[in-house]
Design an enzyme around this catalytic site. Structure first.
Site, PDB file in Angstrom:
ATOM      1  N   HIS A  23     -37.078 -22.013 -12.207  1.00 21.56           N
ATOM      2  CA  HIS A  23     -37.774 -21.083 -13.103  1.00 21.56           C
ATOM      3  C   HIS A  23     -36.910 -19.823 -13.301  1.00 21.56           C
ATOM      4  O   HIS A  23     -37.392 -18.806 -13.784  1.00 21.56           O
ATOM      5  CB  HIS A  23     -39.120 -20.647 -12.519  1.00 21.56           C
ATOM      6  N   SER A  62     -53.132 -21.480 -18.081  1.00 17.07           N
ATOM      7  CA  SER A  62     -52.711 -22.407 -17.032  1.00 17.07           C
ATOM      8  C   SER A  62     -52.264 -21.639 -15.771  1.00 17.07           C
ATOM      9  O   SER A  62     -52.592 -22.002 -14.638  1.00 17.07           O
ATOM     10  CB  SER A  62     -51.573 -23.282 -17.570  1.00 17.07           C
ATOM     11  N   LYS A  80     -45.670 -23.157 -15.665  1.00 17.22           N
ATOM     12  CA  LYS A  80     -46.841 -23.697 -16.374  1.00 17.22           C
ATOM     13  C   LYS A  80     -46.563 -24.156 -17.806  1.00 17.22           C
ATOM     14  O   LYS A  80     -47.444 -24.182 -18.650  1.00 17.22           O
ATOM     15  CB  LYS A  80     -48.026 -22.701 -16.378  1.00 17.22           C
TER      16      LYS A  80
END
Ligand code: A3P
Length: 293
Positions: free
Chosen positions: A103, A137, A48
């Site tokens: 990530h 988010s 995010k």
């Protein structure tokens, strides 16, 4: 407030769920033998933080800002998520330049290139965003993404999960600080902030192109900027995950607001105080800082 995920496990220090790589599997072995060169690029982020935005920018920089070509296939095929187990064969077979998204932490990347010299390793663009906007988010992403445990609780519960680091990909602080400190010592990593991308888009895009060793004219730069600004991306079905079956856009669209400071609509005064105490403590040994508005 723990939100159990299907197939929850830790991979290379971060919390994963069922479709992500697991240690000791065939897929993990293929991941660790992935061949990448200095002509390839990985967009790395904590979730995010503007990953999708940066993926589209990087893809266009590598592809001569060919907007028509970009509109022909979904971004997650042009720049796939490298730690999703079922995608590993697709990623292995991709032609160079390979553009990937992750990530993971830096130390979690494939051992096949991690210890090589700079000229045989991929370039990495890491994007970081202020953690209060990341939290908001992420909250909306948890609500709309069915693969994240069918989360149906409120903001207060998610806030507790976020500050305890009990969310997919774990604690924001350790992710961002370790990448930042690694990038300081490693010329193959460019550390970019979401807030700078919002405020000085053209300058930041030029910096990225230069880092990737690609020439980009003023005209191309403007075309790229125009195509990747929030309003344009929101209308572009190739980047919005509109067809992704696990995301319910009617709960919250993937490209939701794209602003700096939306956290103010969610954090209570008490939550903000608690958060800033944690922030000041965890950030005390780094010179990294963020703009929150
Ligand atoms: P919001 O939920 O605050 O709107 P990621 O791609 O890492 O999952 O990040 C998603 C966040 O980046 C969302 O934030 C999304 O709206 C924002 N984003 C995506 N494209 C953007 C753009 N072109 N400009 C600004 N923000 C963008």
């Amino acid at each position: 407030f723990a939100q159990k995920l299907e197939g929850e496990h830790v991979f290379r220090g971060v919390l994963h769920h069922s479709v992500m790589l697991t240690e000791g599997t065939e897929e993990q072995k293929k991941f660790d033998s992935l061949q990448m060169s200095a002509n390839d690029c990985i967009v790395a982020t904590y979730p995010k933080s503007g990953t999708t935005w940066m993926q589209e920018i990087v893809w266009l920089i590598y592809n001569g800002v060919d907007i028509e070509k970009a509109k022909q296939s979904p971004l997650d095929e042009r720049c796939p998520f490298m730690e999703i187990a079922p995608k590993i064969d697709f990623i292995t077979d991709m032609q160079s330049p390979k553009l990937l998204k992750t990530h993971l932490l830096h130390l979690g990347l494939p051992t096949s290139f991690l210890n090589k010299s700079n000229d045989s390793r991929p370039r990495i663009v890491y994007v970081a965003r202020n953690p209060k906007d990341v939290a908001v988010s992420f909250y909306h992403f948890y609500r709309s993404n069915k693969s994240l445990g069918n989360f149906n609780r409120g903001w207060n519960e998610f806030f507790e999960m976020f500050i305890s680091g009990y969310v997919v990909f774990g604690d924001w602080f350790s992710h961002v600080i370790t990448w930042y400190e690694t990038a300081k010592k490693d010329s193959t990593i460019l550390f970019i902030k979401y807030e700078d991308m919002k405020r000085n888009s053209l300058e930041e895009i030029s910096k990225i192109a230069k880092f990737l060793g690609k020439d980009i004219s003023t005209e191309m730069l403007e075309t790229l900027y125009d195509h990747t600004k929030f309003e344009s991306m929101k209308k572009n079905p190739m980047v919005t995950f509109a067809k992704n079956p696990s995301i319910d856009s009617s709960i919250s669209p993937f490209l939701r607001k794209g602003e700096i400071g939306d956290w103010k609509n969610y954090f209570t005064v008490a939550q903000n105080e608690r958060f800033m105490d944690i922030y000041n403590e965890k950030m005390k040994d780094t010179d990294l800082s963020f703009q929150f508005e």
